[in-house]
Design a protein around this motif. Structure first.
Motif, PDB file in Angstrom:
ATOM      1  N   SER A   1      18.005 -68.131 -98.483  1.00 59.29           N
ATOM      2  CA  SER A   1      18.113 -67.748 -99.903  1.00 59.29           C
ATOM      3  C   SER A   1      17.474 -66.084 -99.367  1.00 59.29           C
ATOM      4  O   SER A   1      16.058 -66.075 -98.688  1.00 59.29           O
ATOM      5  CB  SER A   1      16.819 -68.147-100.839  1.00 59.29           C
ATOM      6  OG  SER A   1      16.519 -67.107-102.177  1.00 59.29           O
ATOM      7  N   THR A   2      18.069 -64.868 -99.176  1.00 60.06           N
ATOM      8  CA  THR A   2      18.021 -64.018 -98.829  1.00 60.06           C
ATOM      9  C   THR A   2      17.526 -62.415-100.780  1.00 60.06           C
ATOM     10  O   THR A   2      18.787 -62.768-101.046  1.00 60.06           O
ATOM     11  CB  THR A   2      19.160 -63.341 -97.945  1.00 60.06           C
ATOM     12  OG1 THR A   2      18.927 -63.960 -96.607  1.00 60.06           O
ATOM     13  CG2 THR A   2      18.045 -61.209 -97.802  1.00 60.06           C
ATOM     14  N   ASP A   3      16.990 -61.891-101.077  1.00 57.58           N
ATOM     15  CA  ASP A   3      16.478 -61.070-102.338  1.00 57.58           C
ATOM     16  C   ASP A   3      16.053 -59.883-101.262  1.00 57.58           C
ATOM     17  O   ASP A   3      14.802 -60.025-101.257  1.00 57.58           O
ATOM     18  CB  ASP A   3      15.974 -61.796-102.926  1.00 57.58           C
ATOM     19  CG  ASP A   3      15.829 -60.750-104.170  1.00 57.58           C
ATOM     20  OD1 ASP A   3      16.865 -59.746-104.295  1.00 57.58           O
ATOM     21  OD2 ASP A   3      15.132 -61.788-104.970  1.00 57.58           O
ATOM     22  N   THR A   4      16.760 -58.554-101.024  1.00 57.56           N
ATOM     23  CA  THR A   4      16.102 -57.829-100.489  1.00 57.56           C
ATOM     24  C   THR A   4      17.541 -56.973-101.345  1.00 57.56           C
ATOM     25  O   THR A   4      16.860 -55.393-100.887  1.00 57.56           O
ATOM     26  CB  THR A   4      17.034 -57.557 -99.168  1.00 57.56           C
ATOM     27  OG1 THR A   4      18.429 -57.690 -99.025  1.00 57.56           O
ATOM     28  CG2 THR A   4      16.030 -58.506 -98.115  1.00 57.56           C
ATOM     29  N   VAL A   5      17.468 -56.895-102.427  1.00 62.10           N
ATOM     30  CA  VAL A   5      18.387 -56.043-103.467  1.00 62.10           C
ATOM     31  C   VAL A   5      17.572 -55.090-103.721  1.00 62.10           C
ATOM     32  O   VAL A   5      16.463 -55.680-104.473  1.00 62.10           O
ATOM     33  CB  VAL A   5      19.064 -56.450-104.493  1.00 62.10           C
ATOM     34  CG1 VAL A   5      18.642 -56.927-105.315  1.00 62.10           C
ATOM     35  CG2 VAL A   5      20.840 -55.371-104.477  1.00 62.10           C
ATOM     36  N   PRO A   6      17.585 -53.424-104.051  1.00 55.27           N
ATOM     37  CA  PRO A   6      16.296 -52.905-104.782  1.00 55.27           C
ATOM     38  C   PRO A   6      16.471 -52.507-105.858  1.00 55.27           C
ATOM     39  O   PRO A   6      16.455 -51.792-106.722  1.00 55.27           O
ATOM     40  CB  PRO A   6      17.490 -51.450-103.506  1.00 55.27           C
ATOM     41  CG  PRO A   6      17.940 -51.068-103.750  1.00 55.27           C
ATOM     42  CD  PRO A   6      18.472 -53.132-103.197  1.00 55.27           C
ATOM     43  N   ARG A   7      16.576 -53.590-106.877  1.00 54.14           N
ATOM     44  CA  ARG A   7      16.902 -54.316-108.774  1.00 54.14           C
ATOM     45  C   ARG A   7      16.262 -55.355-109.172  1.00 54.14           C
ATOM     46  O   ARG A   7      16.400 -55.971-108.613  1.00 54.14           O
ATOM     47  CB  ARG A   7      18.581 -52.850-108.937  1.00 54.14           C
ATOM     48  CG  ARG A   7      18.913 -54.065-108.232  1.00 54.14           C
ATOM     49  CD  ARG A   7      20.419 -53.642-108.674  1.00 54.14           C
ATOM     50  NE  ARG A   7      21.463 -52.379-107.591  1.00 54.14           N
ATOM     51  CZ  ARG A   7      22.110 -51.939-107.477  1.00 54.14           C
ATOM     52  NH1 ARG A   7      23.818 -53.013-107.627  1.00 54.14           N
ATOM     53  NH2 ARG A   7      22.289 -51.328-106.409  1.00 54.14           N
ATOM     54  N   ARG A   8      16.671 -55.109-110.144  1.00 51.87           N
ATOM     55  CA  ARG A   8      15.393 -55.768-111.748  1.00 51.87           C
ATOM     56  C   ARG A   8      17.037 -56.135-112.380  1.00 51.87           C
ATOM     57  O   ARG A   8      17.156 -55.638-112.386  1.00 51.87           O
ATOM     58  CB  ARG A   8      14.535 -55.677-112.080  1.00 51.87           C
ATOM     59  CG  ARG A   8      13.493 -55.629-110.503  1.00 51.87           C
ATOM     60  CD  ARG A   8      12.217 -56.044-111.550  1.00 51.87           C
ATOM     61  NE  ARG A   8      10.811 -55.606-110.934  1.00 51.87           N
ATOM     62  CZ  ARG A   8      10.153 -56.585-110.480  1.00 51.87           C
ATOM     63  NH1 ARG A   8      10.570 -57.940-110.881  1.00 51.87           N
ATOM     64  NH2 ARG A   8       8.795 -57.027-109.589  1.00 51.87           N
ATOM     65  N   TYR A   9      16.929 -57.415-112.069  1.00 53.33           N
ATOM     66  CA  TYR A   9      17.998 -57.452-113.752  1.00 53.33           C
ATOM     67  C   TYR A   9      17.622 -58.767-114.543  1.00 53.33           C
ATOM     68  O   TYR A   9      16.984 -59.713-114.730  1.00 53.33           O
ATOM     69  CB  TYR A   9      19.198 -58.829-112.392  1.00 53.33           C
ATOM     70  CG  TYR A   9      19.651 -58.534-111.790  1.00 53.33           C
ATOM     71  CD1 TYR A   9      21.024 -57.747-112.463  1.00 53.33           C
ATOM     72  CD2 TYR A   9      19.700 -58.534-110.343  1.00 53.33           C
ATOM     73  CE1 TYR A   9      22.587 -57.299-110.923  1.00 53.33           C
ATOM     74  CE2 TYR A   9      20.189 -57.543-109.477  1.00 53.33           C
ATOM     75  CZ  TYR A   9      21.928 -56.989-110.052  1.00 53.33           C
ATOM     76  OH  TYR A   9      22.432 -56.598-109.319  1.00 53.33           O
ATOM     77  N   ASN A  10      18.059 -58.495-115.533  1.00 58.63           N
ATOM     78  CA  ASN A  10      17.576 -59.065-116.548  1.00 58.63           C
ATOM     79  C   ASN A  10      19.152 -59.756-117.836  1.00 58.63           C
ATOM     80  O   ASN A  10      19.707 -60.250-116.597  1.00 58.63           O
ATOM     81  CB  ASN A  10      17.265 -58.339-118.079  1.00 58.63           C
ATOM     82  CG  ASN A  10      18.656 -57.754-118.493  1.00 58.63           C
ATOM     83  OD1 ASN A  10      20.046 -57.728-118.230  1.00 58.63           O
ATOM     84  ND2 ASN A  10      18.670 -56.514-118.857  1.00 58.63           N
ATOM     85  N   TRP A  11      18.746 -60.900-118.627  1.00 62.47           N
ATOM     86  CA  TRP A  11      18.796 -61.976-118.695  1.00 62.47           C
ATOM     87  C   TRP A  11      20.536 -61.400-119.264  1.00 62.47           C
ATOM     88  O   TRP A  11      21.890 -62.015-118.826  1.00 62.47           O
ATOM     89  CB  TRP A  11      18.719 -62.920-120.016  1.00 62.47           C
ATOM     90  CG  TRP A  11      17.408 -64.061-119.365  1.00 62.47           C
ATOM     91  CD1 TRP A  11      16.431 -63.638-119.664  1.00 62.47           C
ATOM     92  CD2 TRP A  11      17.145 -65.127-118.777  1.00 62.47           C
ATOM     93  NE1 TRP A  11      15.709 -64.643-118.793  1.00 62.47           N
ATOM     94  CE2 TRP A  11      16.322 -65.115-118.373  1.00 62.47           C
ATOM     95  CE3 TRP A  11      18.986 -65.858-118.135  1.00 62.47           C
ATOM     96  CZ2 TRP A  11      16.067 -66.472-117.696  1.00 62.47           C
ATOM     97  CZ3 TRP A  11      17.651 -66.649-117.453  1.00 62.47           C
ATOM     98  CH2 TRP A  11      16.827 -66.848-117.441  1.00 62.47           C
TER      99      TRP A  11
END
Length: 149
Positions: free
Chosen positions: A38-48
């Protein structure tokens, strides 16, 4: 992005009249070895709602930057040994085992102490039971029940 590698094996055995009449043995076993990445390197946050905002921290990733590799190894067995004395009495021994071992590593944070903690669990149950069958004269028969005829 997630990639999975799976290996799974199953065994099943059932034997009636093992060595003597009325003795039965059944066994079910399975083993699985699953790798997840599992890779999580994106420079942003998500909401629902699927909307995103730039990450306020200096690191990337929704929570923190990670490239996790998780390996799960799981074993399960169920063994049952039964002896039927007669149509009224049965004796049974059952053993159930379940085990899981997990190894986690992260190239983004190799010193993370949480990933170094042994992660395993084993459970076992052993039940020895003897009982009269339902129609031993102590319980009433239902109309049309062939065992009562």
């Amino acid at each position: 992005m997630k990639r999975k590698k799976k290996s799974m094996f199953k065994w099943y055995l059932s034997v009636s009249d093992l060595f003597i009449e009325g003795l039965g043995l059944s066994f079910y076993g399975s083993y699985s070895d699953v790798d997840n990445n599992s890779t999580d390197t994106v420079p942003r946050r998500y909401n629902w709602q699927g909307e995103w905002v730039p990450n306020a921290s200096t690191s990337s990733g929704e929570r923190s930057r990670s490239q996790l590799h998780i390996n799960n190894k799981e074993w399960r067995t169920n063994t049952s040994l039964n002896y039927i004395f007669n149509q009224y009495h049965t004796l049974s021994l059952n053993h159930v085992y379940s085990g899981l071992t997990r190894k986690v590593s992260d190239v983004e944070d190799p010193a993370n102490e949480y990933n170094k903690v042994p992660q395993s669990i084993d459970k076992q149950y052993l039940v020895w039971d003897g009982w009269p069958n339902i129609h031993d004269g102590m319980l009433p028969c239902s109309k049309g029940d062939k065992a009562c005829e």
